[in-house]
Scaffold this motif. Structure first.
Motif, PDB file in Angstrom:
ATOM      1  N   GLU A 188       0.496  -6.091  -0.403  1.00  0.00           N
ATOM      2  CA  GLU A 188      -0.581  -6.867  -1.016  1.00  0.00           C
ATOM      3  C   GLU A 188      -1.906  -6.681  -0.291  1.00  0.00           C
ATOM      4  O   GLU A 188      -2.957  -6.781  -0.894  1.00  0.00           O
ATOM      5  CB  GLU A 188      -0.210  -8.349  -1.059  1.00  0.00           C
ATOM      6  CG  GLU A 188       0.939  -8.654  -2.003  1.00  0.00           C
ATOM      7  CD  GLU A 188       0.588  -8.379  -3.451  1.00  0.00           C
ATOM      8  OE1 GLU A 188      -0.542  -8.704  -3.878  1.00  0.00           O
ATOM      9  OE2 GLU A 188       1.447  -7.824  -4.154  1.00  0.00           O
ATOM     10  N   THR A 189      -1.843  -6.450   1.038  1.00  0.00           N
ATOM     11  CA  THR A 189      -3.073  -6.337   1.813  1.00  0.00           C
ATOM     12  C   THR A 189      -3.094  -5.050   2.627  1.00  0.00           C
ATOM     13  O   THR A 189      -2.049  -4.519   3.004  1.00  0.00           O
ATOM     14  CB  THR A 189      -3.242  -7.527   2.788  1.00  0.00           C
ATOM     15  OG1 THR A 189      -2.270  -7.429   3.826  1.00  0.00           O
ATOM     16  CG2 THR A 189      -3.127  -8.868   2.068  1.00  0.00           C
ATOM     17  N   HIS A 236      -4.853  -4.477  -7.646  1.00  0.00           N
ATOM     18  CA  HIS A 236      -5.001  -5.868  -8.117  1.00  0.00           C
ATOM     19  C   HIS A 236      -5.813  -5.897  -9.379  1.00  0.00           C
ATOM     20  O   HIS A 236      -6.655  -5.188  -9.657  1.00  0.00           O
ATOM     21  CB  HIS A 236      -5.677  -6.732  -7.052  1.00  0.00           C
ATOM     22  CG  HIS A 236      -4.839  -6.830  -5.807  1.00  0.00           C
ATOM     23  ND1 HIS A 236      -3.633  -7.465  -5.775  1.00  0.00           N
ATOM     24  CD2 HIS A 236      -5.019  -6.325  -4.567  1.00  0.00           C
ATOM     25  CE1 HIS A 236      -3.129  -7.388  -4.556  1.00  0.00           C
ATOM     26  NE2 HIS A 236      -3.949  -6.694  -3.814  1.00  0.00           N
TER      27      HIS A 236
END
Length: 134
Positions: A85-86, A134
């Motif tokens: 996610e990061t 995203h």
């Protein structure tokens, strides 16, 4: 109930590294831990891990050491694919898995991902690491 798990067998020059690799992997991923370890006993000619189960991001994997001669080892044709996610998560895992490993595709942007790498870790296990869009 049937269960299917990925099994990583450490052979040849990687023999005896199953537990070390498992400990590295659980140190790098979330929702990770060692579930069980069955080591070869002193009555066996082999030493190391007979079979161990560990969890990464909620999925179970199996590792084992095999001292028997085999004409194969790990291959990038089968890899573990991890989405992140990061960037911080991705960079941390890339650093841990890439140390003393072989980079197959450098960590950078590609048309299919804003940040991606494919590498073989120091044990020869192949990993694809991708920053999720995203």
């Amino acid at each position: 109930m049937q269960r299917i798990s990925t099994c990583l067998m450490f052979v040849g020059e990687q023999y005896g590294k199953a537990e070390e690799a498992m400990e590295l992997y659980v140190s790098l991923f979330d929702d990770a831990g060692v579930v069980e370890v069955d080591r070869f006993g002193s009555e066996d000619a082999e030493s190391g891990v007979r079979r161990a189960v560990f969890r990464l991001a909620g999925r179970e994997f199996v590792v084992m050491d095999s001292g028997h001669p085999h004409a194969f080892g790990f291959t990038p044709a089968v890899s573990l694919f991890a989405d992140f996610e990061t960037e911080d998560e991705l960079d941390r895992v890339y650093t841990g898995l890439g140390a003393d490993g072989t980079i197959l595709m450098p960590l950078q942007a590609y048309p299919f991902s804003p940040k991606f790498s494919w590498l073989n870790d120091r044990y020869g296990v192949s990993w694809q690491l991708r920053l999720a869009r995203h």
